[in-house]
Design a protein around this motif. Sequence first.
Motif, PDB file in Angstrom:
ATOM      1  N   ALA A 124      44.195  46.525  36.732  1.00 44.61           N
ATOM      2  CA  ALA A 124      44.240  45.872  35.422  1.00 44.61           C
ATOM      3  C   ALA A 124      43.307  44.666  35.382  1.00 44.61           C
ATOM      4  O   ALA A 124      42.582  44.453  34.401  1.00 44.61           O
ATOM      5  N   GLY A 158      39.747  45.949  35.440  1.00 44.67           N
ATOM      6  CA  GLY A 158      39.427  46.530  34.143  1.00 44.67           C
ATOM      7  C   GLY A 158      39.167  45.472  33.090  1.00 44.67           C
ATOM      8  O   GLY A 158      38.259  45.607  32.254  1.00 44.67           O
ATOM      9  N   ALA A 159      39.963  44.397  33.100  1.00 44.36           N
ATOM     10  CA  ALA A 159      39.761  43.315  32.140  1.00 44.36           C
ATOM     11  C   ALA A 159      38.400  42.656  32.342  1.00 44.36           C
ATOM     12  O   ALA A 159      37.709  42.314  31.367  1.00 44.36           O
ATOM     13  N   LYS A 193      36.981  47.598  30.636  1.00 41.48           N
ATOM     14  CA  LYS A 193      37.452  48.979  30.583  1.00 41.48           C
ATOM     15  C   LYS A 193      38.971  49.009  30.564  1.00 41.48           C
ATOM     16  O   LYS A 193      39.623  48.141  31.149  1.00 41.48           O
ATOM     17  N   SER A 194      39.515  50.019  29.914  1.00 39.82           N
ATOM     18  CA  SER A 194      40.968  50.146  29.799  1.00 39.82           C
ATOM     19  C   SER A 194      41.552  50.836  31.030  1.00 39.82           C
ATOM     20  O   SER A 194      41.197  51.989  31.316  1.00 39.82           O
ATOM     21  N   HIS A 242      44.448  52.033  31.274  1.00 39.87           N
ATOM     22  CA  HIS A 242      45.183  53.185  30.759  1.00 39.87           C
ATOM     23  C   HIS A 242      44.267  54.392  30.612  1.00 39.87           C
ATOM     24  O   HIS A 242      44.626  55.522  30.980  1.00 39.87           O
ATOM     25  N   THR A 243      43.072  54.177  30.103  1.00 38.44           N
ATOM     26  CA  THR A 243      42.115  55.273  29.960  1.00 38.44           C
ATOM     27  C   THR A 243      41.693  55.811  31.315  1.00 38.44           C
ATOM     28  O   THR A 243      41.572  57.025  31.511  1.00 38.44           O
ATOM     29  N   HIS A 288      36.389  52.724  38.775  1.00 40.99           N
ATOM     30  CA  HIS A 288      35.356  52.189  37.890  1.00 40.99           C
ATOM     31  C   HIS A 288      33.969  52.772  38.191  1.00 40.99           C
ATOM     32  O   HIS A 288      32.977  52.391  37.552  1.00 40.99           O
TER      33      HIS A 288
END
Length: 366
Positions: free
Chosen positions: A14, A17-18, A22-23, A25-26, A361
């Motif tokens: 998380a 991603g932040a 990028k999400s 969840h995705t 990622h």
Amino acid sequence: MYAGVRALGLAVLAVWGAAAGKSPHTLLTARWDSLWYTRVADFGYGWEVTLPDGSVHSNLAFFPLLPWLERAVSAISPLSYADAGLVVSSVASLCAAGGIFAVADHLYGKKAGVCAVALWAVLPVGIVQSMAYSESLFTALAAWSLYAVMTGRWVTAGLLASLAGLTRPVGAAVVAAVWVTAALAAYRRRRAGERPVVVRRDWRVLLGVLLAPLGAAAYVLWVGHRTGDGLFGYLDVQKQWGNGFDGGYAFATFVAEKFTSVPGALAGIGLILGVAGVIWLYVVGVRQGQPPALLVYCGIVVVLALCASGYFGSKPRLLMPAFPLLLPLAVALARLRTSRSALILGGVAVVGAVYGAFWLHGSGPP
């Protein structure tokens, strides 16, 4: 403990991603294989993509149990198929942890069982256990089937092996473990000159043996009928994806090509050391006296992962269900003081969480 390690991995994902925009969840539910499973749940089989080189990627390559469960969970809840897949995978990963603990505890005691679960949780590719992929579901079914074999619960073992065969092609490894263990038990009874055992027990063994291959056989035969290619229909589908068994030739070529440059050579050396480590752990397991069921299952999973052509970056993920490889390490950790083993596992968990976020990622599928 297992939930805590996976929560750490998700927290790092998380944060990463932040920072990357990028999400998480995705990344967990709507990329690569998870998309294919969702499409099966949503539209059924028959969806395919034609690539520029003319090859066809069909969703028939994906076994049906995970999409069926996604559809069932979505039907009784407000969740989408993708979110249902995440729920199924999360619950299955806990069941897999329980199965791995049961196997290790049965053989080496509770502390080794906890260490085995911890090692499976902290794997660098452990983030897959939290994705809408089928690895967690398959590992859960395989681990509990193997535990049932070792404890003489033959009907349960056969049913779980059949379900594993509906989950991934490597379900054949669970079937083989059931069959070989049953054959060895019958052979030993005969060598010992024992009289036939109770009929009820014999029927349970036979029923378990007959149930084990039904899931995989049913799906492979159905695909063959649907494609019109008979027994080889599923193999043809996999061939279009670039997957096949070549004895490791393609993988060896892939590793050899790494040595054409200095950075590539370092990666090649790492791959060789990784494969050597897998083989060494398997040999230690043999010397440790692991039951035939575990050795047969683990051996087939390793051979299919290392000796199949296809996307080479996925090989660590394909090896993840081979949890018996972790048992020698679990036994070694169990011999240490609890504080020392916790420190080691905690450090590896942090490294694994960071690597998992980095991996997801990237541009390629895990």
